[in-house]
Scaffold this motif. Sequence first.
Motif, mmCIF file in Angstrom:
data_model
loop_
_atom_site.group_PDB
_atom_site.id
_atom_site.type_symbol
_atom_site.label_atom_id
_atom_site.label_comp_id
_atom_site.label_asym_id
_atom_site.label_seq_id
_atom_site.Cartn_x
_atom_site.Cartn_y
_atom_site.Cartn_z
ATOM 1 N N PRO A 145 0.634 -0.800 -0.013
ATOM 2 C CA PRO A 145 -0.331 0.351 0.298
ATOM 3 C C PRO A 145 0.497 0.908 -0.018
ATOM 4 C CG PRO A 145 -0.994 -1.573 1.832
ATOM 5 C CD PRO A 145 0.531 -1.847 1.116
ATOM 6 N N MET A 146 1.717 1.335 0.917
ATOM 7 C CA MET A 146 2.765 2.235 0.880
ATOM 8 C C MET A 146 3.801 2.736 -0.624
ATOM 9 S SD MET A 146 6.799 2.948 2.877
ATOM 10 C CE MET A 146 7.779 2.795 0.950
ATOM 11 N N VAL A 147 3.676 1.736 -1.536
ATOM 12 C CA VAL A 147 4.172 2.367 -2.460
ATOM 13 C C VAL A 147 3.331 2.865 -3.217
ATOM 14 C CG1 VAL A 147 5.677 1.155 -4.362
ATOM 15 C CG2 VAL A 147 5.891 0.127 -2.084
ATOM 16 N N LEU A 148 2.163 1.240 -3.280
ATOM 17 C CA LEU A 148 1.002 2.305 -4.931
ATOM 18 C C LEU A 148 0.752 3.398 -3.650
ATOM 19 C CD1 LEU A 148 -1.044 -1.092 -4.315
ATOM 20 C CD2 LEU A 148 -0.003 -0.079 -6.022
ATOM 21 N N LEU B 110 8.723 6.667 -4.421
ATOM 22 C CA LEU B 110 7.336 5.654 -4.463
ATOM 23 C C LEU B 110 8.133 5.124 -3.298
ATOM 24 C CD1 LEU B 110 8.166 4.163 -8.251
ATOM 25 C CD2 LEU B 110 6.377 4.655 -6.445
ATOM 26 N N PHE B 111 9.595 4.381 -2.971
ATOM 27 C CA PHE B 111 10.062 4.145 -1.934
ATOM 28 C C PHE B 111 10.855 3.871 -0.818
ATOM 29 C CE2 PHE B 111 10.521 1.895 -6.724
ATOM 30 C CZ PHE B 111 9.477 0.658 -6.190
ATOM 31 N N ILE B 112 10.882 5.318 -0.799
ATOM 32 C CA ILE B 112 12.178 6.094 0.565
ATOM 33 C C ILE B 112 13.076 5.358 0.514
ATOM 34 C CG2 ILE B 112 11.054 6.888 3.103
ATOM 35 C CD1 ILE B 112 8.179 6.027 1.856
ATOM 36 N N VAL B 113 13.628 5.188 0.177
ATOM 37 C CA VAL B 113 15.097 4.797 -0.292
ATOM 38 C C VAL B 113 16.167 5.122 1.538
ATOM 39 C CG1 VAL B 113 17.232 3.238 -1.023
ATOM 40 C CG2 VAL B 113 15.021 3.226 -2.347
ATOM 41 N N SER B 114 16.353 6.033 0.717
ATOM 42 C CA SER B 114 17.297 6.617 2.366
ATOM 43 C C SER B 114 17.598 8.167 2.246
ATOM 44 C CB SER B 114 18.338 6.871 0.712
ATOM 45 O OG SER B 114 18.428 7.956 0.006
ATOM 46 N N LEU C 25 5.258 4.281 7.749
ATOM 47 C CA LEU C 25 5.262 2.680 7.521
ATOM 48 C C LEU C 25 6.021 2.032 6.829
ATOM 49 C CD1 LEU C 25 2.181 3.117 4.493
ATOM 50 C CD2 LEU C 25 2.013 2.524 7.346
ATOM 51 N N ARG C 26 7.226 2.887 6.081
ATOM 52 C CA ARG C 26 8.568 2.320 5.412
ATOM 53 C C ARG C 26 9.167 1.695 6.800
ATOM 54 N NH1 ARG C 26 13.944 3.317 6.548
ATOM 55 N NH2 ARG C 26 15.217 3.685 4.404
ATOM 56 N N ASP C 27 9.448 2.138 7.935
ATOM 57 C CA ASP C 27 9.979 1.623 9.105
ATOM 58 C C ASP C 27 8.958 0.367 10.457
ATOM 59 O OD1 ASP C 27 12.001 3.842 8.581
ATOM 60 O OD2 ASP C 27 12.067 5.219 10.541
ATOM 61 N N LEU C 28 8.027 1.277 9.963
ATOM 62 C CA LEU C 28 7.221 -0.149 10.883
ATOM 63 C C LEU C 28 7.206 -1.240 9.698
ATOM 64 C CD1 LEU C 28 4.835 -0.882 12.732
ATOM 65 C CD2 LEU C 28 3.443 -0.045 11.308
#
Length: 356
Positions: free
Chosen positions: A96-99, A132-136, A148-151
């Motif tokens: 869901p985060m990416v979408l 999209l992906f919150i890489v860095s 959501l990424r860190d969760l």
Amino acid sequence: MKNADATRRSDAISIARVICILGVVYVHAWTGLNGHDLEIAKGTPQENLRWLLMEIFGRSAVPLLGVISGWLASGSSQTLNWPRHVARKARTILLPMVLWNAIAILFVSGTAVLLHLQAPVPVSLEWLVQELFIVSRNPDINVQMPFLRDLFLCMVAAPLLVRMPGRVLMAVAGVAALTQVTGWGPPILMRPAILFFFVIGMMARRSGLAERVAAFSWPMAATPFLALMAVQLYFSLKVVPGTGLGVGMIDLAVRVAAATCFWRLSWALAGGPLRDMLLRIEPFAFFLFCSHLILIWLGGPVLGALFGKLGSPLYPAYLIGQPLIVLVTVLLLGSMLSRAWPGLATVLSGGRLRAA
């Protein structure tokens, strides 16, 4: 009696999600001002009102979401099955985060290009990947998504964390807290406080802390939060050189006190007249969390033309009402999507709108 307490605890968890996520809207409320103008407005009555709403109902409410996630992960037998657990969390958190990030780029950046909305637009392939992906780094549009990424990363580590003895969990929480106040988290964790509160939730499950906090009197639950908020307000309005670490520690202490206070509030609401209404809203809470900034980017300037920017006479009414405006919009959009395209609604809501 135990069944009644378990039911009320479950209801309180659902209600906590609703009030905390509604509070997040204040953190990102539309102001009509850029960063420079907001800095100039600092200390004005309307900016102080925005700060209070943002801190009390927004940033201060978010830690409880992390505590709840850790508490639930600690008590689920599915957490012990690492492949199945991670696959399920990838489906309900990461996908869901990416979408939603893709939807944000499409609609917000698309509107910026076509209708000259003042909003971020793609500048490179690297920008798209980061959005999209919150890489860095934190994204420019959906700035709430690092949660959501860190969760998700916390959930990946949950099968290991849940097996750790209490002393080791306390050490992990201590490292996460230190990383948060010193700003050393990125690019591994964008917001290390999420790990801190996730682990606190696990320890709370083991110690029965949820039930003990629920039994707090209101003065016991609210006084530390209000006192620490007053200290934080002082440092916010009067910047004192060389107090960065101290301010960070105060900020984390505020979050701990806030999680306590908001859990006590959620428990009270779970036994009050608003219970049924809040529980009906709960399936839309994740959808609201993911979509609210898109709605603010697109709808904020439209309603802002009617109410005015921060500093205008009608702006306080607009500011206070923004969570309700977003909620009503999400209820309509989520309900329509559930009927027209139930599969997509299920994915975008992390599985919550399956029965809406």
